[in-house]
Scaffold this active site. Structure first.
Site, mmCIF file in Angstrom:
data_model
loop_
_atom_site.group_PDB
_atom_site.id
_atom_site.type_symbol
_atom_site.label_atom_id
_atom_site.label_comp_id
_atom_site.label_asym_id
_atom_site.label_seq_id
_atom_site.Cartn_x
_atom_site.Cartn_y
_atom_site.Cartn_z
ATOM 1 N N ASP A 1 0.722 -1.114 -0.062
ATOM 2 C CA ASP A 1 0.085 0.024 -0.101
ATOM 3 C C ASP A 1 1.053 1.198 -0.085
ATOM 4 O O ASP A 1 2.358 1.149 0.293
ATOM 5 C CB ASP A 1 -0.901 -0.246 1.383
ATOM 6 C CG ASP A 1 -2.188 0.745 0.811
ATOM 7 O OD1 ASP A 1 -2.170 1.551 -0.112
ATOM 8 O OD2 ASP A 1 -3.174 0.810 1.571
HETATM 9 C C1 BGC Z 1 -5.074 3.336 0.181
HETATM 10 C C2 BGC Z 1 -5.183 2.029 -1.060
HETATM 11 C C3 BGC Z 1 -5.294 2.907 -2.535
HETATM 12 C C4 BGC Z 1 -3.700 3.545 -2.421
HETATM 13 C C5 BGC Z 1 -3.647 3.993 -3.690
HETATM 14 C C6 BGC Z 1 -3.784 4.213 -0.113
HETATM 15 O O1 BGC Z 1 -3.693 4.933 0.704
HETATM 16 O O2 BGC Z 1 -5.041 2.594 1.443
HETATM 17 O O3 BGC Z 1 -6.553 1.759 -0.813
HETATM 18 O O4 BGC Z 1 -5.506 1.847 -3.323
HETATM 19 O O5 BGC Z 1 -3.611 4.605 -1.492
HETATM 20 O O6 BGC Z 1 -4.246 5.291 -3.872
#
Ligand code: BGC
Length: 796
Positions: free
Chosen positions: A323
């Site tokens: 993530d």
């Molecule tokens: C979130 C994810 C997301 C990623 C990319 C993160 O902060 O937890 O769910 O896919 O950002 O935007």
């Protein structure tokens, strides 16, 4: 700890022979398979497992320089990377000048050192980066990923709302629809589905998943993956799914975002893992690691999750992306004192792609030089990324396909409208003057429409409506005004108050409008950004002074319909006692207003059922129907029923609020009524030897008669719940094990039928083995988790 090399991979000779060293049992109707713990291992993902792909991966890998290999393992957005300001005690960043350098994404793309990008929106932009990559030495295309969670340009309800439809075929259709739109802009990878089970309404990300139940969550996970990826990943309109957030992110303590999780292996496997596993079995090409620590080990550096379970047990062939900055955050978690250790831990655990941390590119060369990381680990990670790119056909079709979709697509509106209609959950519909308030009848000639969400186009798009355009949205006000005009009536609109405000300036106008109307429709609730990432709340009331406004309007004595817009269950105890009609409508998407009007006026009867329990008070959270019994049950030992009064002190209950939900899991009304009768099981005993086999299916058939006892055609979601008593570990008071949507005409009856096999009868024992034991089973069939019609059988 080092993770294993590709667990099921993949001597070409074995592939050609159609067998895998670790192949096991194939998917069945339920989509479930045995696990390593039961002596079997899932087979490789059919969409990724091809000898031709493996040949191409190996050939390319041989030509790649170290820099090119590492490039496949990093991900930036179009801004590249600017070092974050070191926060509290971020010694790792502070001590590592290298990780603080700026990164120019375009320069990396030109050098063939940028494997994937996130949230680059627009065909022109993706093309510019892709052209750069395709002109690089080895012409390896960039994989463009985006947070397409509930639609790209044409938006459907937030996933929690969509799950309330219990309509997996619809989810599949919508997911495919989103893929057809996004691929026209070059996006070939969705950071979706979010399959985290959420039992705590305080957690804002509840809005992004299917709710509190593992069985339903698994069904939804399969539907999303199949919709995105289709049967052939290389089709121009297929995208790779990234199933997130692996794992158990939804159990964040106290519902506080990014918080730690700690749980038994039984709970992990029984409640939290099933949707991820279902997604992998459905062929998910990629996964995303989660931010939380699980039992003390951050998921992004957790070999038990990434290697033992995901790769060895489930045979996952795709790749895992971290993530956002999760690799860097290992330093905040305190399990890595420097960037190099964070990199080593994440990569060796099985996180192949570093999203935005800028650690893999700076640290891998050093780790290799110091012999702290093996080249085999790097190669294996690159292999997995390339495998997905080949499977997607990116090398042949690196650019956006077709005419770019930049707005909501007219032809997609009927589908997203239907999705919104199916997502609404009618919570209450009491009679006023001898007649239920909803649907609004012909006698209604004036409607007062009140509230901050009545005309809020942007809010209708939910937490992840990022690429959508607010002007494409039909608001409730627009739809209602059109509708009332057609009927020769009119709408009196009053904003009333803002979503989160303490100004009462608009109250008088709202009360005036209510007084002049036949019926009042109130559009209250949260803003779309009050849920979603970092959207935790400690109070679950209507925000600001909306409750005050509601009470003032109800005091006029006019019949009130309360539409609750939210990304989570809210506490609606006052409304449940004072407002005749209440409907949970989530964030319905582009066609919000039209869908709402269709249901309000009865063109469509509501059919949604809750997938998260609505509490009476925040203090009940986490609240879920699938709870374990206690030694001192309050009232009925089956705690899914209300406790029987407050005369006993020393039982498991609160002094100040009943145990049960205000509106329980599975609950939802329609404009007709349904009755269940004659729940029957096909056998009263089942031999253990027959049941305790991972491939055993259809061992017991459960049937019941469902009748539409009301006056209009409508759809009911018939649900099957199971409990077993006498096992070596205690079992939940009931667990969902089947559901189906059934549409019936008034007076019509139909037999509903469910099959129970190993997946439905088994559970995890203290050794983490998935087993069936000789126990006594009760099954219930009904319209919610409080179903009362039951039958019984034994496994002996
Ligand atoms: C979130 C994810 C997301 C990623 C990319 C993160 O902060 O937890 O769910 O896919 O950002 O935007």
């Amino acid at each position: 700890m080092k993770r294993s090399p590709t667990s099921c991979l993949r001597p070409a000779v074995l592939l050609l022979a159609g067998t895998f060293a670790c192949a096991g049992i194939h998917a069945e109707a339920s989509g479930q398979k045995g696990s390593a713990m039961t002596g079997t291992v899932a087979p490789s993902n059919a969409q990724l497992a091809s000898p031709e792909i493996e040949r191409r991966v190996e050939a390319l890998l041989k030509q790649m320089t170290l820099a090119e290999k590492i490039g496949q393992l990093v991900q930036y957005n179009d801004q590249g990377f600017s070092a974050p300001t070191p926060s509290n005690g971020d010694k790792a960043l502070a001590a590592n000048p290298e990780t603080k350098t700026q990164v120019d994404a375009m320069a990396l793309a030109k050098q063939g050192r940028l494997g994937s990008m996130l949230n680059v929106i627009g065909a022109q932009k993706t093309r510019a980066f892709q052209e750069a990559a395709m002109h690089s030495r080895l012409h390896i295309p960039i994989l463009f990923g985006a947070d397409v969670i509930h639609g790209y340009r044409t938006i459907y309800p937030v996933p929690l709302g969509l799950a309330a439809s219990w309509d997996t075929a619809l989810v599949r259709q919508l997911s495919h629809m989103a893929a057809t739109e996004a691929t026209t802009a070059g996006v070939k990878w969705f950071y979706s589905p979010m399959v985290d089970i959420s039992r705590d309404a305080r957690w804002g990300r509840s809005t992004e998943g299917a709710g509190e139940d593992a069985y339903l969550g698994a069904a939804m996970a399969r539907a999303y993956v199949r919709g995105y990826q289709g049967s052939d990943l290389s089709r121009p309109d297929s995208v790779a799914a990234s199933v997130k957030h692996f794992a158990a992110y939804g159990a964040a303590e106290a519902g506080r975002e990014y918080n730690t999780t700690d749980m038994s292996d039984i709970r992990l496997r029984q409640v939290y893992l099933p949707p991820y596993k279902a997604a992998v079995e459905a062929g998910a090409a990629t996964m995303m690691s989660s931010f939380n620590a699980l039992n003390g080990v951050p998921a992004t550096a957790n070999p038990y999750l990434m290697d033992e379970i995901l790769r060895k047990e489930w045979g996952f062939d795709g790749f895992v992306v971290s993530d956002y900055t999760a690799v860097m955050e290992l330093t905040h978690h305190g399990i890595a004192l420097d960037a190099a250790t964070a990199t080593k831990k994440a990569l060796e655990a099985g996180v192949e792609v570093d999203m935005m941390s800028h650690f893999y590119d700076t640290q891998i060369p050093k780790l290799l030089a110091e012999h702290k990381l093996s080249m085999a680990t790097v190669d294996e990670a690159v292999r997995r990324v390339l495998r997905v790119k080949f499977a997607l056909g990116l090398f042949e079709h690196p650019y956006a396909q077709g005419t770019e979709v930049t707005h909501a697509v007219q032809a997609h509106r009927p589908l997203v409208r239907r999705a919104a209609e199916e997502s609404f959950v009618l919570l209450r519909n009491a009679p006023v003057g001898g007649k239920a308030v909803l649907p609004l009848g012909n006698e209604v000639t004036s409607v007062a429409l009140i509230g901050p969400l009545a005309d809020a186009a942007n809010e209708m798009q939910g937490a992840w409506g990022g690429a959508a355009q607010a002007p494409d949205v039909v608001t409730l006000r627009q739809a209602l005004e059109r509708r009332m005009q057609q009927r020769g009536g009119h709408v009196l609109f009053a904003h009333g108050t803002d979503i989160d405000s303490d100004s009462t300036q608009g109250f008088d106008a709202a009360v005036q409008a209510a007084r002049q109307a036949d019926v009042v429709v109130m559009a209250l609730g949260e803003s779309s950004q009050m849920s979603g990432e970092a959207g935790s709340r400690a109070y679950l009331d209507l925000p600001g002074n909306q409750q005050q406004l509601l009470e003032k309007v109800v005091a006029t004595g006019k019949p009130v319909v309360l539409l609750v817009f939210s990304g989570r269950p809210l506490v609606l105890d006052w409304a449940a006692g004072h407002v005749p009609a209440i409907m949970a409508v989530w964030f319905p998407g582009t066609e919000a207003g039209n869908a709402l009007a269709n249901v309000l006026f009865g063109d469509v009867a509501p059919s949604g059922k809750l997938t998260m329990s609505f509490p009476r008070a925040v203090g009940q959270e986490p609240l879920y129907y699938n709870q374990f019994p206690t030694g001192r049950p309050a009232g009925d030992a089956d705690l899914s029923r209300p406790p029987s009064g407050g005369d006993t002190r020393f039982v498991s209950r609160y002094l100040d609020v009943p145990n049960d939900a205000l509106f329980p899991f599975g609950y939802g009304l329609s404009y007709t009524s349904f009755a269940y009768a004659g729940v029957h099981v096909s056998r009263s005993t089942l031999p253990l030897a027959q049941a305790n086999r991972p491939d055993a299916r259809s061992l017991v058939t459960v049937t019941a008669t469902l009748t539409n006892t009301g006056k209009r055609e409508a759809t009911e979601v018939a649900q099957l719940y199971v409990r077993n008593l006498g096992a070596s570990v205690e079992q939940p008071v009931r667990s969902l094990k089947g559901f189906q949507r059934v549409t019936l005409k008034p007076g019509e009856s139909r037999q509903v039928r469910f099959e129970l096999g190993f997946p439905e009868l088994s559970f995890y024992d203290v050794h983490s083995h998935q087993v069936v034991e000789p126990t006594h089973y009760t099954v219930w069939v009904g319209g919610s988790s409080q179903a009362t019609q039951s039958a019984e059988f034994d496994v002996r």
